[in-house]
Design a protein around this motif. Structure first.
Motif, PDB file in Angstrom:
ATOM      1  N   GLU A 128     172.517 -51.446 154.850  1.00 22.11           N
ATOM      2  CA  GLU A 128     171.256 -50.704 154.889  1.00 22.11           C
ATOM      3  C   GLU A 128     171.492 -49.234 155.222  1.00 22.11           C
ATOM      4  O   GLU A 128     170.846 -48.355 154.673  1.00 22.11           O
ATOM      5  CB  GLU A 128     170.297 -51.347 155.898  1.00 22.11           C
ATOM      6  N   ARG A 129     172.461 -48.966 156.113  1.00 23.67           N
ATOM      7  CA  ARG A 129     172.800 -47.585 156.462  1.00 23.67           C
ATOM      8  C   ARG A 129     173.328 -46.836 155.240  1.00 23.67           C
ATOM      9  O   ARG A 129     172.924 -45.708 154.965  1.00 23.67           O
ATOM     10  CB  ARG A 129     173.843 -47.556 157.587  1.00 23.67           C
ATOM     11  N   ARG A 130     174.236 -47.498 154.483  1.00 22.87           N
ATOM     12  CA  ARG A 130     174.779 -46.860 153.277  1.00 22.87           C
ATOM     13  C   ARG A 130     173.678 -46.604 152.255  1.00 22.87           C
ATOM     14  O   ARG A 130     173.632 -45.539 151.634  1.00 22.87           O
ATOM     15  CB  ARG A 130     175.862 -47.745 152.657  1.00 22.87           C
ATOM     16  N   GLU A 131     172.787 -47.600 152.066  1.00 22.41           N
ATOM     17  CA  GLU A 131     171.702 -47.430 151.099  1.00 22.41           C
ATOM     18  C   GLU A 131     170.780 -46.304 151.515  1.00 22.41           C
ATOM     19  O   GLU A 131     170.347 -45.504 150.677  1.00 22.41           O
ATOM     20  CB  GLU A 131     170.923 -48.739 150.943  1.00 22.41           C
ATOM     21  N   ALA A 132     170.465 -46.209 152.816  1.00 24.07           N
ATOM     22  CA  ALA A 132     169.602 -45.133 153.298  1.00 24.07           C
ATOM     23  C   ALA A 132     170.286 -43.777 153.099  1.00 24.07           C
ATOM     24  O   ALA A 132     169.635 -42.800 152.707  1.00 24.07           O
ATOM     25  CB  ALA A 132     169.266 -45.343 154.776  1.00 24.07           C
ATOM     26  N   LYS A 133     171.594 -43.728 153.344  1.00 27.57           N
ATOM     27  CA  LYS A 133     172.343 -42.485 153.156  1.00 27.57           C
ATOM     28  C   LYS A 133     172.336 -42.073 151.687  1.00 27.57           C
ATOM     29  O   LYS A 133     172.146 -40.901 151.361  1.00 27.57           O
ATOM     30  CB  LYS A 133     173.781 -42.672 153.649  1.00 27.57           C
ATOM     31  N   GLU A 134     172.520 -43.050 150.799  1.00 22.77           N
ATOM     32  CA  GLU A 134     172.495 -42.751 149.367  1.00 22.77           C
ATOM     33  C   GLU A 134     171.111 -42.275 148.930  1.00 22.77           C
ATOM     34  O   GLU A 134     170.991 -41.336 148.159  1.00 22.77           O
ATOM     35  CB  GLU A 134     172.928 -43.968 148.556  1.00 22.77           C
ATOM     36  N   LYS A 135     170.052 -42.926 149.438  1.00 19.04           N
ATOM     37  CA  LYS A 135     168.686 -42.491 149.102  1.00 19.04           C
ATOM     38  C   LYS A 135     168.424 -41.102 149.633  1.00 19.04           C
ATOM     39  O   LYS A 135     167.785 -40.292 148.974  1.00 19.04           O
ATOM     40  CB  LYS A 135     167.659 -43.474 149.665  1.00 19.04           C
ATOM     41  N   GLN A 136     168.920 -40.813 150.844  1.00 20.40           N
ATOM     42  CA  GLN A 136     168.742 -39.482 151.425  1.00 20.40           C
ATOM     43  C   GLN A 136     169.441 -38.440 150.555  1.00 20.40           C
ATOM     44  O   GLN A 136     168.893 -37.394 150.286  1.00 20.40           O
ATOM     45  CB  GLN A 136     169.316 -39.440 152.835  1.00 20.40           C
ATOM     46  N   GLY A 137     170.628 -38.779 150.076  1.00 18.39           N
ATOM     47  CA  GLY A 137     171.354 -37.858 149.194  1.00 18.39           C
ATOM     48  C   GLY A 137     170.605 -37.617 147.897  1.00 18.39           C
ATOM     49  O   GLY A 137     170.593 -36.515 147.360  1.00 18.39           O
ATOM     50  N   MET A 138     169.929 -38.662 147.394  1.00 19.76           N
ATOM     51  CA  MET A 138     169.167 -38.518 146.161  1.00 19.76           C
ATOM     52  C   MET A 138     167.917 -37.667 146.393  1.00 19.76           C
ATOM     53  O   MET A 138     167.517 -36.901 145.534  1.00 19.76           O
ATOM     54  CB  MET A 138     168.754 -39.886 145.620  1.00 19.76           C
ATOM     55  N   SER A 139     167.314 -37.756 147.566  1.00 14.41           N
ATOM     56  CA  SER A 139     166.072 -37.020 147.821  1.00 14.41           C
ATOM     57  C   SER A 139     166.330 -35.589 148.240  1.00 14.41           C
ATOM     58  O   SER A 139     165.416 -34.785 148.278  1.00 14.41           O
ATOM     59  CB  SER A 139     165.229 -37.739 148.885  1.00 14.41           C
ATOM     60  N   ASP A 140     167.597 -35.262 148.558  1.00 10.20           N
ATOM     61  CA  ASP A 140     167.920 -33.897 148.968  1.00 10.20           C
ATOM     62  C   ASP A 140     167.884 -32.920 147.793  1.00 10.20           C
ATOM     63  O   ASP A 140     167.925 -31.729 147.984  1.00 10.20           O
ATOM     64  CB  ASP A 140     169.315 -33.821 149.607  1.00 10.20           C
ATOM     65  N   GLY A 141     167.818 -33.448 146.594  1.00 11.41           N
ATOM     66  CA  GLY A 141     167.784 -32.581 145.420  1.00 11.41           C
ATOM     67  C   GLY A 141     169.182 -32.304 144.915  1.00 11.41           C
ATOM     68  O   GLY A 141     170.108 -33.034 145.160  1.00 11.41           O
ATOM     69  N   GLY A 142     169.323 -31.203 144.228  1.00  3.69           N
ATOM     70  CA  GLY A 142     170.609 -30.885 143.631  1.00  3.69           C
ATOM     71  C   GLY A 142     170.575 -31.228 142.163  1.00  3.69           C
ATOM     72  O   GLY A 142     169.668 -31.867 141.670  1.00  3.69           O
TER      73      GLY A 142
END
Length: 144
Positions: A128-142
């Motif tokens: 769940e931590r990895r998935e949340a980190k990946e989602k956070q990376g996706m929502s950060d833009g770029g």
């Protein structure tokens, strides 16, 4: 007299568990690949090297942009097929997996059950931590 032996039944049960685990692992890999492929920013080689899975293999092949685009298309089609299979058959697969896990738990001593439960909870929390980190990376833009 022709009744299957307990050993044979256990062997067949282990085959079913192995098959179910493989299906779950394939579905999880597919979802992980789909999350990575839809990220707005490509993961760096260093980020990929510390993750397990078939996605990291592509980072090591020095693919041309055309090759990467074609492979992304293949993976997207595969992901769509896997999502369909998971939607149609996910509940029985999960039920078989849960049933096997419950049977395995019955073989364990109470102390082993507690450790098994603790390890599973830790594994779940890490996922769940990895998935949340990946989602956070996706929502950060770029951008790619």
């Amino acid at each position: 007299m022709n009744r299957p032996s307990r050993t044979r039944l256990m062997g067949m049960g282990m085959l079913v568990v192995t098959f179910a685990a493989g299906l779950l692992a394939g579905a999880a890999s597919s979802r992980a690949l789909s999350a990575r492929e839809t990220e707005p920013q490509a993961a760096t080689a260093a980020e990929c090297s510390d993750r397990r899975g078939p996605h990291s293999i592509f980072e090591k092949l020095s693919l041309s942009p055309e090759q990467r685009q074609r492979i992304d298309g293949i993976m997207a089609r595969r992901r769509a097929r896997m999502d369909t299979v998971w939607q149609e058959h996910g509940a029985p697969i999960r039920a078989a997996h849960d049933s096997a896990r419950a049977e395995v738990r019955q073989v364990l001593t109470p102390a082993q059950q507690a450790e098994y439960d603790r390890l599973r909870a830790a594994h779940r929390a890490e996922r769940e931590r990895r998935e949340a980190k990946e989602k956070q990376g996706m929502s950060d833009g770029g951008s790619r």
